[in-house]
Design a protein around this motif. Structure first.
Motif, PDB file in Angstrom:
ATOM      1  N   GLY A 134       0.811  -1.222   0.000  1.00 21.69           N
ATOM      2  CA  GLY A 134       0.000   0.000   0.000  1.00 21.69           C
ATOM      3  C   GLY A 134       0.836   1.260   0.000  1.00 21.69           C
ATOM      4  O   GLY A 134       0.559   2.209  -0.750  1.00 21.69           O
ATOM      5  N   LEU A 135       1.866   1.288   0.823  1.00 28.59           N
ATOM      6  CA  LEU A 135       2.723   2.475   0.874  1.00 28.59           C
ATOM      7  C   LEU A 135       3.531   2.656  -0.406  1.00 28.59           C
ATOM      8  O   LEU A 135       3.757   3.781  -0.857  1.00 28.59           O
ATOM      9  CB  LEU A 135       3.655   2.403   2.082  1.00 28.59           C
ATOM     10  CG  LEU A 135       2.967   2.581   3.427  1.00 28.59           C
ATOM     11  CD1 LEU A 135       3.918   2.265   4.564  1.00 28.59           C
ATOM     12  CD2 LEU A 135       2.415   3.981   3.568  1.00 28.59           C
ATOM     13  N   TYR A 138       1.131   4.111  -2.899  1.00 29.31           N
ATOM     14  CA  TYR A 138       0.845   5.497  -2.530  1.00 29.31           C
ATOM     15  C   TYR A 138       1.982   6.422  -2.947  1.00 29.31           C
ATOM     16  O   TYR A 138       1.761   7.462  -3.564  1.00 29.31           O
ATOM     17  CB  TYR A 138       0.614   5.593  -1.021  1.00 29.31           C
ATOM     18  CG  TYR A 138       0.493   7.006  -0.515  1.00 29.31           C
ATOM     19  CD1 TYR A 138      -0.688   7.727  -0.720  1.00 29.31           C
ATOM     20  CD2 TYR A 138       1.535   7.606   0.165  1.00 29.31           C
ATOM     21  CE1 TYR A 138      -0.797   9.027  -0.250  1.00 29.31           C
ATOM     22  CE2 TYR A 138       1.430   8.903   0.640  1.00 29.31           C
ATOM     23  CZ  TYR A 138       0.264   9.610   0.431  1.00 29.31           C
ATOM     24  OH  TYR A 138       0.155  10.887   0.884  1.00 29.31           O
ATOM     25  N   TYR A 139       3.210   6.053  -2.603  1.00 30.35           N
ATOM     26  CA  TYR A 139       4.339   6.931  -2.901  1.00 30.35           C
ATOM     27  C   TYR A 139       4.713   6.935  -4.373  1.00 30.35           C
ATOM     28  O   TYR A 139       5.260   7.908  -4.878  1.00 30.35           O
ATOM     29  CB  TYR A 139       5.556   6.574  -2.034  1.00 30.35           C
ATOM     30  CG  TYR A 139       5.397   7.109  -0.628  1.00 30.35           C
ATOM     31  CD1 TYR A 139       5.308   8.467  -0.401  1.00 30.35           C
ATOM     32  CD2 TYR A 139       5.317   6.257   0.451  1.00 30.35           C
ATOM     33  CE1 TYR A 139       5.133   8.960   0.881  1.00 30.35           C
ATOM     34  CE2 TYR A 139       5.144   6.734   1.732  1.00 30.35           C
ATOM     35  CZ  TYR A 139       5.066   8.101   1.946  1.00 30.35           C
ATOM     36  OH  TYR A 139       4.903   8.590   3.193  1.00 30.35           O
ATOM     37  N   HIS A 141       2.484   6.887  -6.832  1.00 26.88           N
ATOM     38  CA  HIS A 141       1.519   7.800  -7.440  1.00 26.88           C
ATOM     39  C   HIS A 141       1.717   9.235  -6.970  1.00 26.88           C
ATOM     40  O   HIS A 141       1.341  10.173  -7.654  1.00 26.88           O
ATOM     41  CB  HIS A 141       0.081   7.345  -7.127  1.00 26.88           C
ATOM     42  CG  HIS A 141      -0.297   6.134  -7.894  1.00 26.88           C
ATOM     43  ND1 HIS A 141      -0.492   6.135  -9.250  1.00 26.88           N
ATOM     44  CD2 HIS A 141      -0.528   4.852  -7.480  1.00 26.88           C
ATOM     45  CE1 HIS A 141      -0.826   4.925  -9.648  1.00 26.88           C
ATOM     46  NE2 HIS A 141      -0.847   4.125  -8.597  1.00 26.88           N
ATOM     47  N   ARG A 142       2.281   9.386  -5.802  1.00 28.20           N
ATOM     48  CA  ARG A 142       2.483  10.733  -5.253  1.00 28.20           C
ATOM     49  C   ARG A 142       3.659  11.431  -5.922  1.00 28.20           C
ATOM     50  O   ARG A 142       3.672  12.645  -6.061  1.00 28.20           O
ATOM     51  CB  ARG A 142       2.738  10.627  -3.748  1.00 28.20           C
ATOM     52  CG  ARG A 142       2.745  11.936  -3.065  1.00 28.20           C
ATOM     53  CD  ARG A 142       2.754  11.749  -1.583  1.00 28.20           C
ATOM     54  NE  ARG A 142       2.782  13.052  -0.946  1.00 28.20           N
ATOM     55  CZ  ARG A 142       3.281  13.278   0.223  1.00 28.20           C
ATOM     56  NH1 ARG A 142       3.800  12.292   0.908  1.00 28.20           N
ATOM     57  NH2 ARG A 142       3.268  14.483   0.736  1.00 28.20           N
TER      58      ARG A 142
END
Length: 143
Positions: A134-135, A138-139, A141-142
């Motif tokens: 998940g992280l 997230y990172y 896409h960020r």
């Protein structure tokens, strides 16, 4: 008097109240064992000193500047990130060793207690892997 560090002020009040409460509790309900009494006394004094120090630093402009500089220092951030990464790796291997010990113990003795020693770290490993996935998503896409 002006409060320059509101967060430090609140934490200072929190630790001071906790220290005073611990010391008051020792006076109201004394411990039976001397070791427990000494431990409670040391813990209460430590919390009280920590709280008073944080409370006092919240009113100092220079101390607040030092705290902000220390918090935003890139070297400290790098050390913190490296320590967190190494801690994550060490905990992952500790979980794997506990799982292996539980599995080997269950295979050798067929007692359910060893199955639980395997199951709890297995659940922690699953949570760890899902959080990594998940992280990572997230990172990616960020950035």
């Amino acid at each position: 008097m002006r409060i320059y560090n509101k967060k430090g002020f609140v934490w200072g009040i929190f630790w001071t109240i906790l220290g005073v409460a611990r010391l008051a509790l020792l006076v109201i309900v004394p411990e039976d064992s001397t070791a427990q009494l000494v431990k409670g006394l040391v813990l209460g004094i430590f919390m009280l000193i920590l709280g008073v120090t944080m409370f006092r630093r919240a009113f100092s402009k220079q101390a607040t500047r030092e705290d902000i500089f220390e918090k935003n220092d890139e070297r400290n951030a790098l050390v913190r990130l490296k320590a967190q990464a190494r801690t994550s790796t060490v905990l992952l291997w500790a979980i794997v060793v506990l799982m292996a010990a539980g599995l080997i113990g269950y295979m050798m003795t067929e007692k359910m207690a060893y199955a639980f020693v395997f199951t709890v770290p297995a659940v922690l490993l699953i949570v760890y892997m899902f959080s990594i996935i998940g992280l990572t998503i997230y990172y990616e896409h960020r950035e």
